[in-house]
Design a protein around this motif. Sequence first.
Motif, PDB file in Angstrom:
ATOM      1  N   THR A 151      49.392 -14.273  17.361  1.00 18.81           N
ATOM      2  CA  THR A 151      50.350 -14.883  18.282  1.00 18.81           C
ATOM      3  C   THR A 151      51.452 -15.547  17.481  1.00 18.81           C
ATOM      4  OG1 THR A 151      50.593 -16.260  20.244  1.00 18.81           O
ATOM      5  CG2 THR A 151      49.209 -17.133  18.505  1.00 18.81           C
TER       6      THR A 151
ATOM      7  N   THR B  28      45.114 -13.264  27.838  1.00 16.56           N
ATOM      8  CA  THR B  28      44.669 -13.198  29.234  1.00 16.56           C
ATOM      9  C   THR B  28      43.829 -11.938  29.467  1.00 16.56           C
ATOM     10  OG1 THR B  28      46.645 -14.406  29.848  1.00 16.56           O
ATOM     11  CG2 THR B  28      45.457 -13.327  31.630  1.00 16.56           C
TER      12      THR B  28
ATOM     13  N   GLY C  71      50.818 -18.055  32.062  1.00 11.96           N
ATOM     14  CA  GLY C  71      51.738 -17.603  31.017  1.00 11.96           C
ATOM     15  C   GLY C  71      52.961 -18.471  30.848  1.00 11.96           C
ATOM     16  N   GLU C  72      53.391 -19.116  31.910  1.00 16.88           N
ATOM     17  CA  GLU C  72      54.611 -19.922  31.848  1.00 16.88           C
ATOM     18  C   GLU C  72      54.638 -20.780  33.105  1.00 16.88           C
ATOM     19  OE1 GLU C  72      58.079 -17.544  32.863  1.00 16.88           O
ATOM     20  OE2 GLU C  72      56.739 -15.918  33.354  1.00 16.88           O
ATOM     21  N   PRO C  73      55.510 -21.778  33.103  1.00 16.40           N
ATOM     22  CA  PRO C  73      55.610 -22.586  34.316  1.00 16.40           C
ATOM     23  C   PRO C  73      56.105 -21.724  35.472  1.00 16.40           C
ATOM     24  CG  PRO C  73      56.785 -23.612  32.469  1.00 16.40           C
ATOM     25  CD  PRO C  73      56.430 -22.230  32.045  1.00 16.40           C
TER      26      PRO C  73
ATOM     27  N   ASP D  21      47.281 -22.300  39.240  1.00 17.05           N
ATOM     28  CA  ASP D  21      48.254 -22.209  38.148  1.00 17.05           C
ATOM     29  C   ASP D  21      47.493 -22.638  36.904  1.00 17.05           C
ATOM     30  OD1 ASP D  21      50.179 -22.767  36.224  1.00 17.05           O
ATOM     31  OD2 ASP D  21      51.554 -23.769  37.600  1.00 17.05           O
ATOM     32  N   THR D  22      47.227 -21.676  36.012  1.00 15.26           N
ATOM     33  CA  THR D  22      46.312 -21.940  34.897  1.00 15.26           C
ATOM     34  C   THR D  22      47.077 -22.149  33.599  1.00 15.26           C
ATOM     35  OG1 THR D  22      46.078 -19.555  34.446  1.00 15.26           O
ATOM     36  CG2 THR D  22      44.507 -20.537  35.977  1.00 15.26           C
TER      37      THR D  22
ATOM     38  N   THR E  72      46.508 -18.756  23.776  1.00 15.24           N
ATOM     39  CA  THR E  72      45.708 -17.889  22.913  1.00 15.24           C
ATOM     40  C   THR E  72      44.687 -18.746  22.159  1.00 15.24           C
ATOM     41  OG1 THR E  72      47.663 -16.497  22.626  1.00 15.24           O
ATOM     42  CG2 THR E  72      45.866 -16.170  21.066  1.00 15.24           C
ATOM     43  N   GLU E  73      45.139 -19.899  21.690  1.00 15.87           N
ATOM     44  CA  GLU E  73      44.299 -20.754  20.867  1.00 15.87           C
ATOM     45  C   GLU E  73      43.145 -21.383  21.640  1.00 15.87           C
ATOM     46  OE1 GLU E  73      47.544 -20.737  21.055  1.00 15.87           O
ATOM     47  OE2 GLU E  73      48.498 -21.025  19.104  1.00 15.87           O
TER      48      GLU E  73
ATOM     49  N   ASP F 188      52.983 -27.875  23.401  1.00 11.99           N
ATOM     50  CA  ASP F 188      53.765 -27.973  24.636  1.00 11.99           C
ATOM     51  C   ASP F 188      54.098 -29.428  24.915  1.00 11.99           C
ATOM     52  OD1 ASP F 188      53.661 -25.290  25.163  1.00 11.99           O
ATOM     53  OD2 ASP F 188      52.198 -25.418  26.770  1.00 11.99           O
TER      54      ASP F 188
ATOM     55  N   ARG G 143      57.875 -25.678  25.300  1.00  7.97           N
ATOM     56  CA  ARG G 143      57.319 -25.759  23.949  1.00  7.97           C
ATOM     57  C   ARG G 143      58.043 -26.844  23.153  1.00  7.97           C
ATOM     58  NH1 ARG G 143      52.699 -23.032  22.590  1.00  7.97           N
ATOM     59  NH2 ARG G 143      53.447 -23.391  20.468  1.00  7.97           N
TER      60      ARG G 143
ATOM     61  N   GLY H  66      56.618 -14.619  29.953  1.00 10.53           N
ATOM     62  CA  GLY H  66      55.233 -14.975  29.658  1.00 10.53           C
ATOM     63  C   GLY H  66      54.764 -14.552  28.284  1.00 10.53           C
TER      64      GLY H  66
ATOM     65  N   ARG I 296      54.894 -14.921  24.213  1.00  8.34           N
ATOM     66  CA  ARG I 296      55.281 -15.875  23.182  1.00  8.34           C
ATOM     67  C   ARG I 296      56.002 -15.180  22.059  1.00  8.34           C
ATOM     68  NH1 ARG I 296      50.141 -19.554  21.741  1.00  8.34           N
ATOM     69  NH2 ARG I 296      51.282 -20.059  19.860  1.00  8.34           N
TER      70      ARG I 296
HETATM   71  C1  6R9 Z   1      47.498 -17.839  28.360  1.00 12.30           C
HETATM   72  C2  6R9 Z   1      48.771 -17.688  27.614  1.00 12.30           C
HETATM   73  C3  6R9 Z   1      50.683 -20.043  25.662  1.00 12.30           C
HETATM   74  C4  6R9 Z   1      51.897 -20.826  26.075  1.00 12.30           C
HETATM   75  C5  6R9 Z   1      51.601 -22.272  26.332  1.00 12.30           C
HETATM   76  C6  6R9 Z   1      52.682 -22.631  27.357  1.00 12.30           C
HETATM   77  C7  6R9 Z   1      52.818 -21.376  28.181  1.00 12.30           C
HETATM   78  C8  6R9 Z   1      50.844 -20.680  29.585  1.00 12.30           C
HETATM   79  C9  6R9 Z   1      51.195 -21.796  31.405  1.00 12.30           C
HETATM   80  C10 6R9 Z   1      52.214 -22.116  30.488  1.00 12.30           C
HETATM   81  C11 6R9 Z   1      53.158 -23.558  32.011  1.00 12.30           C
HETATM   82  C12 6R9 Z   1      51.228 -22.422  32.701  1.00 12.30           C
HETATM   83  N1  6R9 Z   1      51.964 -21.392  29.366  1.00 12.30           N
HETATM   84  N2  6R9 Z   1      50.373 -20.912  30.812  1.00 12.30           N
HETATM   85  N3  6R9 Z   1      53.185 -22.993  30.789  1.00 12.30           N
HETATM   86  N4  6R9 Z   1      52.231 -23.295  32.946  1.00 12.30           N
HETATM   87  N5  6R9 Z   1      50.319 -22.162  33.639  1.00 12.30           N
HETATM   88  O1  6R9 Z   1      49.807 -17.524  28.190  1.00 12.30           O
HETATM   89  O2  6R9 Z   1      48.662 -17.773  26.245  1.00 12.30           O
HETATM   90  O3  6R9 Z   1      50.453 -16.266  25.253  1.00 12.30           O
HETATM   91  O4  6R9 Z   1      49.242 -18.019  23.872  1.00 12.30           O
HETATM   92  O5  6R9 Z   1      50.968 -18.650  25.588  1.00 12.30           O
HETATM   93  O6  6R9 Z   1      52.409 -20.305  27.307  1.00 12.30           O
HETATM   94  O7  6R9 Z   1      53.866 -22.901  26.687  1.00 12.30           O
HETATM   95  O8  6R9 Z   1      51.649 -23.019  25.158  1.00 12.30           O
HETATM   96  P1  6R9 Z   1      49.839 -17.622  25.182  1.00 12.30           P
END
Ligand code: 6R9
Length: 655
Positions: free
Chosen positions: A270, A317, A393-395, A417-418, A422-423, A508, A523, A532, A534
């Motif tokens: 990543t 994911t 993946g993102e807000p 909204d999860t 990766t970490e 974040d 970030r 979504g 990185r």
């Molecule tokens: C699972 C995944 C991680 C980064 C993370 C953040 C952003 C992921 C989010 C979110 C807001 C959510 N992120 N989920 N921001 N709301 N529900 O996406 O892993 O590809 O490693 O990205 O994505 O900035 O730090 P990864």
Amino acid sequence: MSALESILKETRSFPPSDDFRQKAAIPGMEAYNALCDQANDQYLSFWGDLARELLTWKKPFSRVLDDSAAPFFKWFDDGELNVSYNCLDRHLPENANKIALIFEADDGAVTRVTYAELHRRVCQFANGLKSLDVQKGDRVVIYMPMVIEAIVAMQACARIGAIHSVVFGGFSAGALRDRVQDAGARVVITANEGLRGGKTVPLKATTDEAMDMGGCESIEHVVVYRRTDSEPVKWTEGRDVWWHQLVDKQPEQCEPAWMNAEDPLFILYTSGSTGKPKGIQHSSAGYLLGAINSFRWVFDYKPNDVYWCTADVGWITGHSYICYGPLGIGATQVIFEGVPTYPDANRFWRMIEQHKVSLFYTAPTAIRSLIKLGAEAPKQFDLSSLRLLGTVGEPINPEAWMWYYEMVGGGRCPIVDTWWQTETGSAMIAPMPGAVPTKPGSCTLPLPGIMADIVDESGAPVEAGKGGFLVIKKPFPSLVRTIWGDPDRFKKTYFPEEFDGKFYLAGDSAHRDENGYFWIMGRIDDVLNVSGHRLGTMEIESALVANPLVAEAAVVGKPHEIKGEAVVAFVVLKGPRPQGDEARKVADNLKQWVAHEIGKIAQPDEIRFGENLPKTRSGKIMRRLLRSLARGEEIVQDVSTLENPQILQQLQESA
Ligand code: 6R9
């Protein structure tokens, strides 16, 4: 109103329906709070009990956590198990004929695979890998389209204790080479071609290109799955092996390799703040526990659910919420080879109707693009099978959230909204859907057992409404173990000295509202989130300066309606600054160059040329200014420390 402003003003709240709550695994806030209290009071037995309940062990563990070498934590470390046994074999006595995978191909063809059949395929392929002398601990790179065989390959590695590293099929030869080289992989598993949106993706040709670049000397075999019947691919005798020939006549049983709980299950690369992607190394037991436990809590999983996550196995994911969590618990899931817009923008809704999907998990960027292509479209389909929706993946902006809630979920499905990474290996902050009322744009509250907080530079918690660094204050089983081959970087990046090396720093920024809900702001490092995905700004900059025309480049993000963020590159050429048509031509070439160097996902949306970049007198590029320029904002910052303030005007025009 900007996305940020609308999030700051969001006050709507949606509790689960009584019906949903009553049937849920965590039925209501009291139940949720009780679990959180239990985790707070008895942290180790909380996780120990879950590990005994949810995983099947060959040899039970006697110790939950070893923190003697913190931050290199070990969980359940004298226990032994096999991840593929946990995902397949243990379901067979009762669920051999349950459907594990409903595969829908790009062209709409549907294949169903039972747990017994998947087990057979995994065993045969595992035996095939063994026949190539793949051993416990060897690294295997998987560069596959989203087909059943991608999951078979991952599970087969897990079965024999090989460490897989999946590389997203959209990555370039150079990106593949870098990952093969860093992991020191012995085998690459690929397909002759992939199929996406009616187009072919030349995976084998790209693999060949990577193999010829230098750096892939560790590779002994390339296993090729025949996905399409097109022209024969170039073949390297002795190295290349057809998948179907490899599994032909292999025994249908393969004794799993019993692994130590801490043996690495996989590496997934990543982006971070530097040019070199990080090999995130996950464990076997702790990772699987996180994936299974979060899957059942976050999605309120029930045995008769039909679950569909639209991610690709090339991302975390697809690991946790396609390959490991759902299979670990014995779920039935849809997997999809194609794209949401082919043959038309109704593909998702048609598939939900056809397969009677009850749990649906996708990315905000997909939701936003589908709104744009047909805001009323879901109405034409029977989506009544749905009972829960998820995003990752993102807000997600509140407008898209509300549309998802009403148009897709019919106002009856909780949206989870999860927030995770990766970490972290598994979901960290997300509403327990039968308990926590949701708010559009907020990932709400941490899972029980996850000690998430927001702190300032000194590590002190910030008050409600104030922004700060998102941290996790205690280690948890599915947390990254190290960066492959770079433990120092692991320590510095994730457990920095500013916080006495005690907190996991997520990277974040976030704030909490008066109800303690988390709102992710973005970030804190030079990482962009484009659709979504990185992407490190440095990675793109390195790709640009590798072009013979380019002297210097700086990359920043700017808000984008669909992708969340778009890539803007400021470029200084070795020759004179191009203008007009010439500038557009060079910009197009450079965009294609980046797509070729990294992959299409990293291609800049916009390129601007200058004779120089705005720099401080000590030569540092002022990225803050570039971000303002990219957004078309007026420069209000003090530019008196700039070596070359006149450059700003030049950089205002895009090519
Ligand atoms: C699972 C995944 C991680 C980064 C993370 C953040 C952003 C992921 C989010 C979110 C807001 C959510 N992120 N989920 N921001 N709301 N529900 O996406 O892993 O590809 O490693 O990205 O994505 O900035 O730090 P990864």
